[in-house]
Design an enzyme around this catalytic site. Structure first.
Site, PDB file in Angstrom:
ATOM      1  N   CYS A  51     -19.739  37.745  56.478  1.00 39.69           N
ATOM      2  CA  CYS A  51     -18.400  37.738  57.042  1.00 39.69           C
ATOM      3  C   CYS A  51     -18.413  37.362  58.515  1.00 39.69           C
ATOM      4  O   CYS A  51     -17.384  36.970  59.069  1.00 39.69           O
ATOM      5  CB  CYS A  51     -17.726  39.092  56.844  1.00 39.69           C
ATOM      6  SG  CYS A  51     -18.581  40.475  57.626  1.00 39.69           S
ATOM      7  N   HIS A  97     -34.268  34.063  67.477  1.00 41.63           N
ATOM      8  CA  HIS A  97     -32.896  34.265  66.985  1.00 41.63           C
ATOM      9  C   HIS A  97     -32.921  34.912  65.594  1.00 41.63           C
ATOM     10  O   HIS A  97     -32.151  35.846  65.330  1.00 41.63           O
ATOM     11  CB  HIS A  97     -32.165  32.922  66.929  1.00 41.63           C
ATOM     12  CG  HIS A  97     -30.772  33.009  66.387  1.00 41.63           C
ATOM     13  ND1 HIS A  97     -29.692  33.425  67.147  1.00 41.63           N
ATOM     14  CD2 HIS A  97     -30.271  32.753  65.152  1.00 41.63           C
ATOM     15  CE1 HIS A  97     -28.600  33.411  66.409  1.00 41.63           C
ATOM     16  NE2 HIS A  97     -28.929  32.997  65.195  1.00 41.63           N
ATOM     17  N   PRO A 113     -26.617  48.079  59.104  1.00 41.23           N
ATOM     18  CA  PRO A 113     -27.733  47.858  58.194  1.00 41.23           C
ATOM     19  C   PRO A 113     -27.538  46.720  57.197  1.00 41.23           C
ATOM     20  O   PRO A 113     -28.489  46.268  56.582  1.00 41.23           O
ATOM     21  CB  PRO A 113     -27.824  49.201  57.450  1.00 41.23           C
ATOM     22  CG  PRO A 113     -26.404  49.693  57.412  1.00 41.23           C
ATOM     23  CD  PRO A 113     -25.779  49.244  58.708  1.00 41.23           C
TER      24      PRO A 113
END
Length: 448
Positions: A51, A97, A113
């Site tokens: 998302c 990254h 998490p």
């Protein structure tokens, strides 16, 4: 040597209305990542879609791989719409990254998490699609280990750390005590299930709506709620205090037309809609209606910032772990550049000395077998002594990123043949053949 690159966009670089257009359902990840790898001519690829981010990690045989992957993503959008929001990193920065993302240091809610599970899901999808190779396999395995270390050695995950828990915190801020409040859960996915469990702990009355009646029953039972059919959505919205939307639909589930009827039925009593889905489930225009308040994932980011300060010190400790692990990975990757060079250097010196041995053997007298064994030992010792200092300096140059030294060595020694053959480190000191080469070959190698 091929390097890892990453291109993508996240909540930090783009709004939700852009991210949702690139989002890929988890069940379709294998198909999408395979297609992307083929169209961009990538040797390896992993695609992450959540998302809050859509990212492509890749390895290409040349420096244009990232550009081609960017073009594949951009083709799904109007021309020029994606470029200002995409970020790109390569080499050590791409690896760092990846470690930060897997450790939730780049998440909207630092310490949440879910991202590690999504990372593993993306890795599994790429494996299923057959587009994982040695570099990304090692990178993602290391990312999982780094994330575990961060969660074990720091307190970064303490407190409310998931998007679902932030949604619950927002509902508490709106109502104070949630005991007895009627909360509608639209959708029964992972995010919805997490939100339901948080809300139930606060004493809310849960009503679970889902297209699948069986899934609604399953989640309602697990969260001590009541199942409802998605067809009952208008009536349930008319009764709810809070509604949390988290379906996998690629269209708005809560539309303006639907809400016009709901608002009238509620007699304009306030309704709070929390949309944690990407693509969004609630038409943002619904928020313009009287006494209807809509929050999407970008709004939740603002709430998350309030929790970030408390975990800042732990995040700094986590960043130090990531930095150390990223450097370790880069040192390993640099050694890959050295393997064919070391093999080639050793082979070259060994072959020269072996040729000299063949020239010398006819001149020996006495016990030939004993003489040969002694000379072979001499060659091994000579090889190690000849190469000790050059190899020491070569490794130092590689660690320092001095590509000029590596280029010079490649010119001085016939190492490309070893690279083409994929020589392994276990072949650094190949044994002499049991039989001497023909005299003409030995003479050629010795330069005579």
């Amino acid at each position: 040597m091929a390097e890892i690159f990453v291109i993508g966009l996240s909540h930090r670089s783009s709004p939700v209305e852009l991210r949702e257009k690139l989002a890929v359902p988890s069940g379709e990840l294998p198909k999408h990542v395979k297609e992307l790898a083929e169209r961009a001519h990538l040797a390896e690829a992993v695609m992450i879609s959540t998302c809050n981010r859509v990212e492509v990690y890749g390895v290409a045989a040349d420096s244009t791989g990232a550009r081609r992957a960017r073009e594949v993503l951009a083709a799904r959008m109007p021309e020029g719409a994606l470029d200002p929001h995409l970020y790109e990193r390569s080499g050590a920065e791409a690896v760092r990254h990846a470690f930060r993302v897997a450790s939730s240091l780049d998440s909207m809610v630092v310490g949440e998490p879910q991202i590690l599970g999504q990372f593993k899901e993306a890795y599994a999808a790429a494996t299923e699609a057959g587009v994982i190779g040695g570099l990304l396999d090692r990178c993602f395995a290391k990312a999982f280990a780094v994330a575990k270390r961060v969660r074990t050695e720091t307190g970064i995950a303490s407190g409310s750390v998931s998007v679902s828990s932030i949604a619950t915190d927002l509902a508490k801020k709106i109502f104070g005590d949630l005991s007895g409040k009627r909360v509608l859960l639209i959708g029964a996915g992972k995010m919805g299930e997490s939100a339901a469990k948080h809300l139930r702990k606060q004493g809310a009355k849960l009503f679970v709506l889902n297209r699948s009646r069986e899934r609604a029953l399953e989640l309602a039972k697990a969260c001590d709620g009541e199942p409802r059919s998605l067809s009952e959505l208008p009536g349930e919205l008319a009764l709810a205090d809070v509604a949390i939307a988290s379906t996998s639909s690629d269209r708005f589930v809560v539309t303006t037309d639907l809400m016009k009827e709901v608002v009238r039925a509620r007699k304009y009593r306030p309704l709070f809609l929390i949309d944690i889905a990407v693509p969004r489930n609630v038409d943002p225009r619904v928020g313009d209606m009287e006494n209807v308040f809509v929050y999407d994932v970008d709004d939740l980011q603002k709430v998350a910032q309030e929790n970030l300060t408390a975990r800042k010190r732990e995040a700094e400790a986590a960043e130090r772990i990531v930095d150390v692990e990223a450097r370790t990975f880069e040192e390993w990757r640099k050694q890959l550049d050295l393997k064919p060079i070391i093999v080639g250097m050793r082979r070259h010196v060994r072959e020269v000395l072996a040729a000299e041995l063949e020239r010398t053997m006819p001149r020996l007298s006495g016990d030939a077998a004993r003489d040969r064994a002694a000379l072979e030992k001499m060659l091994d010792a000579a090889t190690n002594k000849l190469l000790h200092q050059p190899l020491t300096e070569l490794k130092k140059a590689a660690e320092a990123g001095d590509g000029q030294v590596l280029a010079v060595v490649r010119r001085l020694f016939p190492v490309e043949e070893a690279a083409a053959e994929g020589a392994s480190v276990s072949r650094i000191a190949p044994a002499l053949p049991s039989e001497p080469p023909p005299a003409n070959v030995a003479a050629k190698k010795s330069g005579t």
